[in-house]
Write an enzyme that holds these catalytic residues in place. Structure first.
Site, short mmCIF file in Angstrom:
data_model
loop_
_atom_site.label_atom_id
_atom_site.label_comp_id
_atom_site.label_asym_id
_atom_site.label_seq_id
_atom_site.Cartn_x
_atom_site.Cartn_y
_atom_site.Cartn_z
N ASP A 191 3.13 -11.19 -8.24
CA ASP A 191 3.26 -11.85 -9.55
C ASP A 191 2.56 -11.03 -10.63
O ASP A 191 3.08 -10.89 -11.74
CB ASP A 191 2.66 -13.26 -9.49
CG ASP A 191 3.39 -14.15 -8.51
OD1 ASP A 191 4.61 -13.97 -8.33
OD2 ASP A 191 2.74 -15.04 -7.92
N ALA B 170 0.81 -1.22 0.00
CA ALA B 170 0.00 0.00 0.00
C ALA B 170 0.84 1.27 0.00
O ALA B 170 0.32 2.36 -0.25
CB ALA B 170 -0.94 0.00 1.20
#
Length: 300
Positions: free
Chosen positions: A247, A218
């Site tokens: 990923d 974040a």
């Protein structure tokens, strides 16, 4: 593995050298302390592995995508390959062997944070020879992506062959382990998270790569090119499960680089891809599409 070249198309391609796993996921109210037993609230089996996740994400973003890896001759292997086919990933260079398909055991808490333990299985059999054979059959331009859920020899060969072909090489150094100086020097962009960046020795070790992109959840990410540091804010997200977010970030970065985007723009595209990946269950449960990424970028 098919002996037929994937040749036949010289369209630019993402080639992922990496792992294929079955993900066993348990939802828990919070992550347990060492020695503590908690009662979970949900259990599911899904298809994962960093290599397969990266390939699935790249295909979802519209790139021609090929995966180099290995699975066992078992139900998990068959399920993994069927899922990848359905997602548009070319699996011509996935070997089916005697070792069981890799497994990941994942705990996800109420805040969507997770812990992951993996058993390599067939992933440990991915060889340098398999990688070279696969890359030699790719026509046109490519970006090669790899991670550390397959043996060092396979990762190093992927970097060597990409360098020889003049292709970009993107390394997601997870799970973190010592990297050879030669591998780092051959890397176009390395994408550790904040913990991996520190474990691997920080800029002193990783600075030999052309660029370092450190993901911080974040808190966004940092781009390091030589002594220059740029902070890129996180894209907005409504997280459900952070499994596979890194990923999707790596895949988004590779796709953007394949399209010739400048690094700053490629990282923003990657950040939006990673944010969207948190908004569904498991590593591939979110609705990751190019349209969704472009819309998310438009919100910033």
């Amino acid at each position: 593995m098919s002996s037929t070249p994937v040749a036949g198309s010289d369209d630019p391609a993402i080639v992922v050298v990496g792992s294929i796993n079955a993900d066993l996921t348990v939802r828990v109210p919070r992550l347990p302390e060492p020695g503590e037993t908690l009662t979970g609230t949900d259990f599911r089996i899904a298809w994962g592995g960093k290599g397969a996740n990266q390939a699935a994400a790249a295909a979802a973003l519209g790139a021609r995508t090929l995966l180099v890896g290995a699975v066992g001759d078992d139900e998990n292997g068959a399920g993994s390959l069927a899922d990848l086919r359905e997602r548009g990933v070319d699996i011509s260079f996935v070997e089916i062997g005697g070792e069981h398909t890799g497994v990941a055991v994942i705990q996800v808490d109420a805040a969507a944070e997770n812990t992951i333990a993996i058993v390599a299985g067939a992933n440990a059999t991915v060889s340098a020879e398999l990688v070279s054979d696969a890359l030699a059959r790719i026509e046109g331009t490519a970006v090669v992506v790899s991670n550390l859920e397959v043996p060092d020899a396979a990762v190093e060969r992927a970097a060597e062959d990409a360098e020889r072909r003049g292709w970009a090489f993107v390394l997601n150094p997870a799970p973190a382990r010592p990297l050879s100086a030669e591998l780092v020097a051959r890397t176009t962009v390395i994408t550790p998270n904040a913990t991996e960046f520190d474990v691997l020795g920080g800029a002193d070790v990783l600075g030999a790569a052309q660029a370092i992109v450190v993901t911080r959840g974040a808190d966004g990410c940092d781009i390091r090119v030589g002594d220059a540091l740029t902070r890129v804010p996180a894209a907005s997200a409504r997280p459900v499960d952070t499994t596979g977010a890194g990923d999707a970030f790596t895949a988004g970065l590779a796709v953007a680089l394949l399209e010739g985007r400048p690094l700053d723009d490629a990282v923003r595209f990657a950040a939006a891809s990673g944010a969207i990946a948190t908004e569904g269950p498991g590593a591939r449960g979110a609705r990751l599409t190019r349209a969704a990424v472009e819309a998310r970028l438009g919100e910033s």
